[in-house]
Design a protein around this motif. Structure first.
Motif, PDB file in Angstrom:
ATOM      1  N   LEU A  32      -0.018  -9.656  -1.744  1.00 13.99           N
ATOM      2  CA  LEU A  32       0.220 -10.605  -0.652  1.00 13.99           C
ATOM      3  C   LEU A  32       0.831  -9.900   0.552  1.00 13.99           C
ATOM      4  O   LEU A  32       0.494 -10.197   1.702  1.00 13.99           O
ATOM      5  CB  LEU A  32       1.143 -11.736  -1.117  1.00 13.99           C
ATOM      6  CG  LEU A  32       0.421 -12.995  -1.622  1.00 13.99           C
ATOM      7  CD1 LEU A  32       1.416 -14.037  -2.082  1.00 13.99           C
ATOM      8  CD2 LEU A  32      -0.479 -13.575  -0.560  1.00 13.99           C
ATOM      9  N   ALA A  33       1.717  -8.954   0.298  1.00  7.92           N
ATOM     10  CA  ALA A  33       2.309  -8.181   1.393  1.00  7.92           C
ATOM     11  C   ALA A  33       1.230  -7.384   2.117  1.00  7.92           C
ATOM     12  O   ALA A  33       1.206  -7.316   3.349  1.00  7.92           O
ATOM     13  CB  ALA A  33       3.394  -7.261   0.851  1.00  7.92           C
ATOM     14  N   LYS A  34       0.311  -6.813   1.342  1.00  9.34           N
ATOM     15  CA  LYS A  34      -0.773  -6.028   1.916  1.00  9.34           C
ATOM     16  C   LYS A  34      -1.661  -6.887   2.803  1.00  9.34           C
ATOM     17  O   LYS A  34      -2.026  -6.495   3.919  1.00  9.34           O
ATOM     18  CB  LYS A  34      -1.595  -5.388   0.793  1.00  9.34           C
ATOM     19  CG  LYS A  34      -2.747  -4.514   1.282  1.00  9.34           C
ATOM     20  CD  LYS A  34      -3.496  -3.908   0.097  1.00  9.34           C
ATOM     21  CE  LYS A  34      -4.660  -3.033   0.570  1.00  9.34           C
ATOM     22  NZ  LYS A  34      -5.395  -2.455  -0.591  1.00  9.34           N
ATOM     23  N   GLN A  35      -1.995  -8.067   2.303  1.00  4.30           N
ATOM     24  CA  GLN A  35      -2.846  -8.969   3.084  1.00  4.30           C
ATOM     25  C   GLN A  35      -2.141  -9.443   4.354  1.00  4.30           C
ATOM     26  O   GLN A  35      -2.759  -9.568   5.411  1.00  4.30           O
ATOM     27  CB  GLN A  35      -3.260 -10.175   2.228  1.00  4.30           C
ATOM     28  CG  GLN A  35      -4.215  -9.813   1.090  1.00  4.30           C
ATOM     29  CD  GLN A  35      -4.680 -11.031   0.317  1.00  4.30           C
ATOM     30  OE1 GLN A  35      -4.654 -12.152   0.814  1.00  4.30           O
ATOM     31  NE2 GLN A  35      -5.109 -10.818  -0.922  1.00  4.30           N
ATOM     32  N   SER A  36      -0.838  -9.702   4.254  1.00  4.27           N
ATOM     33  CA  SER A  36      -0.102 -10.183   5.420  1.00  4.27           C
ATOM     34  C   SER A  36       0.007  -9.114   6.496  1.00  4.27           C
ATOM     35  O   SER A  36       0.160  -9.413   7.678  1.00  4.27           O
ATOM     36  CB  SER A  36       1.298 -10.655   5.015  1.00  4.27           C
ATOM     37  OG  SER A  36       2.108  -9.559   4.658  1.00  4.27           O
ATOM     38  N   GLU A  37      -0.067  -7.856   6.100  1.00  2.00           N
ATOM     39  CA  GLU A  37       0.020  -6.751   7.059  1.00  2.00           C
ATOM     40  C   GLU A  37      -1.307  -6.506   7.776  1.00  2.00           C
ATOM     41  O   GLU A  37      -1.340  -5.858   8.834  1.00  2.00           O
ATOM     42  CB  GLU A  37       0.482  -5.475   6.352  1.00  2.00           C
ATOM     43  CG  GLU A  37       1.950  -5.540   5.913  1.00  2.00           C
ATOM     44  CD  GLU A  37       2.323  -4.397   4.981  1.00  2.00           C
ATOM     45  OE1 GLU A  37       1.430  -3.564   4.691  1.00  2.00           O
ATOM     46  OE2 GLU A  37       3.476  -4.340   4.531  1.00  2.00           O
ATOM     47  N   MET A  38      -2.407  -7.009   7.209  1.00  2.00           N
ATOM     48  CA  MET A  38      -3.707  -6.888   7.877  1.00  2.00           C
ATOM     49  C   MET A  38      -3.717  -7.802   9.096  1.00  2.00           C
ATOM     50  O   MET A  38      -3.201  -8.920   9.050  1.00  2.00           O
ATOM     51  CB  MET A  38      -4.838  -7.256   6.910  1.00  2.00           C
ATOM     52  CG  MET A  38      -4.971  -6.272   5.760  1.00  2.00           C
ATOM     53  SD  MET A  38      -6.341  -6.686   4.647  1.00  2.00           S
ATOM     54  CE  MET A  38      -6.269  -5.299   3.500  1.00  2.00           C
ATOM     55  N   ASN A  39      -4.277  -7.331  10.183  1.00  2.00           N
ATOM     56  CA  ASN A  39      -4.125  -8.048  11.445  1.00  2.00           C
ATOM     57  C   ASN A  39      -5.224  -9.053  11.764  1.00  2.00           C
ATOM     58  O   ASN A  39      -5.230  -9.650  12.839  1.00  2.00           O
ATOM     59  CB  ASN A  39      -4.027  -7.042  12.599  1.00  2.00           C
ATOM     60  CG  ASN A  39      -5.358  -6.362  12.875  1.00  2.00           C
ATOM     61  OD1 ASN A  39      -6.163  -6.151  11.961  1.00  2.00           O
ATOM     62  ND2 ASN A  39      -5.604  -6.014  14.130  1.00  2.00           N
ATOM     63  N   ALA A  40      -6.155  -9.265  10.850  1.00  2.00           N
ATOM     64  CA  ALA A  40      -7.246 -10.202  11.133  1.00  2.00           C
ATOM     65  C   ALA A  40      -7.748 -10.828   9.833  1.00  2.00           C
ATOM     66  O   ALA A  40      -7.356 -10.422   8.738  1.00  2.00           O
ATOM     67  CB  ALA A  40      -8.389  -9.487  11.859  1.00  2.00           C
ATOM     68  N   GLY A  41      -8.608 -11.798   9.987  1.00  2.00           N
ATOM     69  CA  GLY A  41      -9.157 -12.418   8.791  1.00  2.00           C
ATOM     70  C   GLY A  41      -9.998 -13.643   9.105  1.00  2.00           C
ATOM     71  O   GLY A  41     -10.085 -14.088  10.250  1.00  2.00           O
ATOM     72  N   GLU A  42     -10.611 -14.182   8.053  1.00  2.00           N
ATOM     73  CA  GLU A  42     -11.385 -15.418   8.155  1.00  2.00           C
ATOM     74  C   GLU A  42     -10.815 -16.407   7.150  1.00  2.00           C
ATOM     75  O   GLU A  42     -10.370 -16.020   6.069  1.00  2.00           O
ATOM     76  CB  GLU A  42     -12.861 -15.145   7.851  1.00  2.00           C
ATOM     77  CG  GLU A  42     -13.505 -14.172   8.838  1.00  2.00           C
ATOM     78  CD  GLU A  42     -14.937 -13.827   8.457  1.00  2.00           C
ATOM     79  OE1 GLU A  42     -15.361 -14.230   7.343  1.00  2.00           O
ATOM     80  OE2 GLU A  42     -15.614 -13.165   9.250  1.00  2.00           O
TER      81      GLU A  42
END
Length: 370
Positions: A32-42
Motif C-alpha cells: 500500500l505504501a508503494k502504491q501511494s508513492e506512485m504519482n498516477a493511476g486509474e
C-alpha cells in the motif's frame, strides 16, 4: 446523512492516498505504501446498491425515497489521476455514468492552498439530465455554453462558506496521515491478513475504525488528534461498516468492497460500493489552469443568479401565448403610445426571450396598420 459522508471520505482517502501490515502483514503495508508513492493511476467507484428506508414516513415519501435509491444504484464513477507530491497538486478526471448518461468532469486540487479548480464543461450535460426529470427548471443547457473552457476557482474560504455542517471533511482528510494509519496496522493481529498467490486481503470493520481513532488520539500530532476526534463523533449513527481490501503485489492494484449503513432521525441509508485502483508512475506534470481560463466562485454565482432571473418569468407560458394572440388579433388597433405602455407594463415580468417575442408581435401590428 452528513456523518456517513465523513466516514466515506476517510474510507476513500484510505483507498487512494494511504499506503495500508511479520510477513504477510508487513507485505500488505509495504504494498500500500508503494502504491501511494506512485504519482498516477486509474480508478473506478461503483455504487452496487443503495437503499433508503424510513420508519415513520408515509407511503408517498417511502416510494420517493425508494425511487431515489434505485436511480442512484448502478452509478459508476471512473477516471484517472495525476499527483505532484512536491507541489501538492492533483489532476483528477472522472466520468460519471448515471441514468444512462455520461458526465465528464475534470478538476485540479491545490492541497497546499486547500483550493480546487472545477471545469464547467460538465454543466451542459448535467442540465440535460436535470431537464429530463424537471422541465420547469429555470436553467437551460445553452445557458452554460458561454462558460465552456473555464474553470471555477474554489478557494478554501469558498469551501468554508459552502460547508453544510460543522464537520469539515477537508480538514479531516488533511489531518489524516497514511503513515500513522500504517503504524496502526502494525498493531493488528497478523493472522487477520490473508495471502493467496500475488494477492493479500484484509477485512475491516467499525471496530478497526474505532481502534485507529484510539491510536491516533494517543500517538498523532495536533491535526491528527483533531481529525480523529471529528471522525469519532461521526461514528454515532454508523450502524454497519464492512470493508474488504485486496492488494495485488504484482500488478500494484487494489480492490475494495464496502457495505455501510447509517441511521438518523428514523431514516436508514445503506450503500454497497466497489472501488478499484490501478497505481502507476507517470512523467507527466500537473499544470493548474491559467488565470485567464478561470472565474471566481463569486463570479460564477453572479452568472447563475443573472441566468435564473433571466429565465424566471412571472407570466406563465399559457398566459403569454394568450397575450400574443390578443395582440395579433388586434391588428393595427394599437397606437404607438399604447404599444410603449404594453412594453413598459410587461417587461419586468417576462424573460428576455418572451420580451423579444412581444416586441416582434407589436412591431408586426404596426406594419399591419400601415
Amino acid at each position: 446523512m452528513k456523518k456517513l459522508k465523513v466516514v466515506m471520505v476517510l474510507a476513500l482517502a484510505l483507498v487512494f492516498f494511504a499506503g495500508c501490515k511479520k510477513e504477510t502483514q508487513k507485505e500488505f503495508t509495504e504494498e500500500l505504501a508503494k502504491q501511494s508513492e506512485m504519482n498516477a493511476g486509474e480508478y473506478s467507484i461503483l455504487i452496487d446498491k443503495m437503499t433508503i428506508t424510513g420508519e415513520e414516513e408515509d407511503a408517498q415519501t417511502r416510494a420517493s425515497m425508494d425511487m431515489a435509491a434505485k436511480m442512484i444504484s448502478g452509478t459508476k464513477i471512473s477516471g484517472d489521476y495525476l499527483q505532484d507530491s512536491e507541489k501538492e497538486l492533483v489532476d483528477l478526471n472522472m466520468n460519471v455514468d448515471v441514468l444512462g448518461q455520461k458526465i465528464p468532469i475534470n478538476m485540479f486540487m491545490d492541497q497546499k492552498k486547500q483550493s480546487m479548480y472545477l471545469d464547467t464543461g460538465f454543466m451542459t450535460e448535467m442540465m440535460n439530465i436535470v431537464k429530463e426529470f424537471n422541465a420547469d427548471v429555470s436553467f437551460e443547457a445553452k445557458d452554460f455554453e458561454k462558460l465552456n473552457g473555464k474553470y471555477i476557482h474554489i478557494t478554501e474560504e469558498d469551501m468554508k462558506k459552502q460547508a453544510d455542517s460543522k464537520t469539515d471533511t477537508s480538514a479531516l482528510t488533511a489531518g489524516f496521515n497514511g503513515k500513522l494509519f500504517r503504524e496502526y496496522l502494525d498493531t493488528l493481529e497478523s493472522d487477520s491478513f490473508e495471502k493467496k498467490e500475488d494477492t493479500i486481503k484484509r477485512k475491516f470493520t467499525k471496530k478497526d475504525i474505532q481502534g485507529y481513532i484510539k491510536y491516533a488520539k494517543e500517538n498523532g500530532n495536533k491535526d491528527e488528534k483533531k481529525a480523529a476526534k471529528e471522525l469519532e463523533e461521526s461514528l454515532d449513527e454508523l450502524t454497519k461498516y464492512e470493508q474488504t481490501t485486496t492488494l495485488n503485489t504484482k500488478k500494484n492494484s487494489q480492490k475494495t468492497t464496502m457495505k455501510i449503513a447509517a441511521k438518523n432521525e428514523g431514516i436508514t441509508m445503506s450503500i454497497d460500493l466497489t472501488l478499484n485502483n490501478q497505481a502507476k508512475e507517470s512523467d507527466k506534470k500537473v499544470e493548474l489552469p491559467k488565470s485567464a481560463d478561470t472565474i471566481s466562485m463569486e463570479e460564477f454565482e453572479k452568472i447563475m443568479e443573472d441566468t435564473q432571473k433571466k429565465n424566471n418569468s412571472l407570466v406563465s407560458e399559457e398566459d403569454f401565448n394568450d397575450l400574443l394572440d390578443a395582440i395579433r388579433r388586434g391588428g393595427g388597433q394599437f397606437s404607438q403610445t399604447q404599444i410603449d405602455q404594453i412594453k413598459r407594463t410587461y417587461k419586468p415580468y417576462l424573460t428576455e426571450e418572451q420580451y423579444k417575442q412581444l416586441e416582434e408581435a407589436l412591431d408586426q401590428s404596426i406594419q399591419t396598420s400601415v
